[in-house]
Scaffold this motif. Structure first.
Motif, PDB file in Angstrom:
ATOM      1  N   ILE A 109      47.916  33.634  25.752  1.00  0.00           N
ATOM      2  CA  ILE A 109      48.907  34.707  25.611  1.00  0.00           C
ATOM      3  C   ILE A 109      48.686  35.448  24.294  1.00  0.00           C
ATOM      4  N   LEU A 110      48.487  34.696  23.213  1.00  0.00           N
ATOM      5  CA  LEU A 110      48.250  35.325  21.906  1.00  0.00           C
ATOM      6  C   LEU A 110      46.975  36.159  21.942  1.00  0.00           C
ATOM      7  N   CYS A 154      36.121  29.413  31.575  1.00  0.00           N
ATOM      8  CA  CYS A 154      37.442  28.777  31.591  1.00  0.00           C
ATOM      9  C   CYS A 154      38.325  29.394  32.667  1.00  0.00           C
ATOM     10  N   PHE A 155      38.315  30.717  32.735  1.00  0.00           N
ATOM     11  CA  PHE A 155      39.177  31.419  33.686  1.00  0.00           C
ATOM     12  C   PHE A 155      38.774  31.128  35.123  1.00  0.00           C
ATOM     13  N   LEU A 172      44.380  34.752  30.571  1.00  0.00           N
ATOM     14  CA  LEU A 172      43.109  35.367  30.180  1.00  0.00           C
ATOM     15  C   LEU A 172      42.842  36.625  30.997  1.00  0.00           C
ATOM     16  N   SER A 173      43.451  36.726  32.179  1.00  0.00           N
ATOM     17  CA  SER A 173      43.251  37.931  32.995  1.00  0.00           C
ATOM     18  C   SER A 173      43.790  39.162  32.280  1.00  0.00           C
ATOM     19  N   LYS A 214      51.009  35.564  40.272  1.00  0.00           N
ATOM     20  CA  LYS A 214      51.154  37.005  40.035  1.00  0.00           C
ATOM     21  C   LYS A 214      50.378  37.417  38.786  1.00  0.00           C
ATOM     22  N   THR A 215      50.440  36.595  37.748  1.00  0.00           N
ATOM     23  CA  THR A 215      49.759  36.911  36.490  1.00  0.00           C
ATOM     24  C   THR A 215      48.264  37.099  36.708  1.00  0.00           C
ATOM     25  N   ARG A 216      47.654  36.157  37.405  1.00  0.00           N
ATOM     26  CA  ARG A 216      46.201  36.212  37.626  1.00  0.00           C
ATOM     27  C   ARG A 216      45.843  37.421  38.491  1.00  0.00           C
TER      28      ARG A 216
END
Length: 395
Positions: A109-110, A154-155, A172-173, A214-216
């Motif tokens: 997130i950061l 990683c993703f 990461l997306s 949803k995030t990805r």
């Protein structure tokens, strides 16, 4: 004279570990909203303190300090202070690739928030730091020492906590979406990489239909769109079988109930869209559908791409979407696509009108739709969905 909260912030660099811990415990809740200003006390000394605390071996200290930094990165001034520290950005990205890191998702997130600064492109020159020499399995996961390659691994490989039981790397997306705003980022996603001979964007396409995240889905859709701002790459992205871009943009907007596509048009669709299963649904989030439509609109900027998409029955699919979805933004984008895709070449014959809904005029806005701005300021954020920084909820 400093306020009590500002004094509390100054305790973050106390020589006593117990005092630093107490300060963190009490400051996490003040890292959002108007109270963020307390971290600017003493020339923003707290940012340096928090970056140092984020490197502590204590999991609690690391989690709390990174959480505060992630929340503070919504402030442009504080975000710049964090992002301009190349050593810290390298540490942050390398720590995300530490497969035993319990704070990897918060760090994602950061990192995603820091990608709004143009200095983030320094990550393409960075090599991964290794924190645990005993982590022998890491070498089997990462085929490259370059940080950007490792983050991609990683993703892709770490989806659903397959690599790190504490992290799914979904955020990461958003990082990929923002870094694709920059030319160097776009070049990375659409060029074959030396370490595995694969084009990175082709690894992301499968996630356009990951409906449990949803995030990805949202981040990947925006990464694809931002990677399309260089029109000279469109023909290759569409026709290269190793990339196969078009089906993964069309699948999220397609539904098994699109029954009015005739047999000939159905036969011309990409193979992946023929004979869809009966339970196939469109993406349930209209905003994500809009991002895919914007990608199609960008692809319409070259004659070769328009011709290719016409041959793949993109128009009938867009027509069915417009007919079955009651959403103003989706409807407007559908009209713009038709204006570009089917009316953009003078050699074409008459084009079937897309049926109007709710008294709309199919011709309205046609002139505006033809003019697409494909030039991009390297410092502007072309992905509307990534304008807002991600905040970490405080328990």
């Amino acid at each position: 004279m400093p306020t009590q909260l500002e004094e509390l912030v100054s305790f973050l660099h106390s020589p006593q570990p117990a005092v630093r811990q107490i300060a963190l415990d009490n400051l996490v809740g003040f890292s959002t909203g108007a109270s963020q200003s307390i971290f600017k006390y003493d020339n923003c000394r707290a940012i340096q303190d928090l970056k140092e605390l984020a490197k502590e071996k204590s999991k609690i200290l690391m989690q709390q300090s990174v959480t505060i930094l992630a929340n503070l990165s919504g402030d442009p001034e504080l975000r710049r202070l964090i992002a301009n520290d190349a050593a810290f950005v390298k540490y942050l990205a390398s720590k995300i690739c530490d497969l035993n890191n319990t704070c990897a998702d918060i760090m994602c997130i950061l990192l995603a928030n820091l990608a709004k600064e143009d200095t983030i492109t320094q990550i393409f020159d960075a090599e991964r730091e290794i924190f645990d020499e005993k982590a022998e399995n890491d070498n089997k996961v990462f085929g490259s020492t370059k940080l950007m390659d490792c983050l991609m691994d990683c993703f892709v490989k770490g989806c659903d906590r397959k690599l790190n039981k504490y992290a799914n790397f979904d955020y990461l997306s958003y990082f990929f979406a923002d870094i694709a705003r920059f030319k160097r980022g776009r070049e990375y996603f659409i060029q074959n990489q030396e370490y595995d001979g694969v084009t990175p964007i082709s690894k992301l396409l499968v996630f356009t239909e990951k409906y449990d995240s949803k995030t990805r889905r949202e981040g990947v859709a925006s990464t694809i769109k931002n990677s399309l701002f260089d029109s000279e790459t469109h023909e290759r992205l569409l026709t290269d079988e190793d990339i196969n871009l078009l089906p993964y943009i069309l699948l999220p907007i397609a539904d098994a109930k699109d029954s009015e596509i005739d047999e000939e048009d159905m036969f011309n669709l990409p193979d992946e869209l023929q004979l869809l299963p009966e339970d196939k649904k469109r993406d349930p989030i209209p905003a994500i559908i809009c991002v895919h439509l914007e990608s199609i609109l960008l692809l319409c900027t070259t004659k070769a791409a328009r011709k290719y998409m016409r041959s793949k029955s993109v128009y009938p699919l867009v027509r069915e979407l417009h007919k079955n979805i009651e959403d103003e933004d989706i409807g407007e984008l559908c009209y713009r696509i038709v204006n570009m895709l089917m009316r953009g070449d003078p050699n074409l014959g008459p084009v079937e009108e897309m049926p109007a809904k709710n008294g709309e005029d199919p011709e309205e806005g046609e002139e505006e739709a033809v003019d697409i701005e494909i030039e991009q300021n390297e410092e502007d954020d072309d992905d509307e969905d990534s304008d807002d920084d991600v905040m970490v909820e405080v328990a």
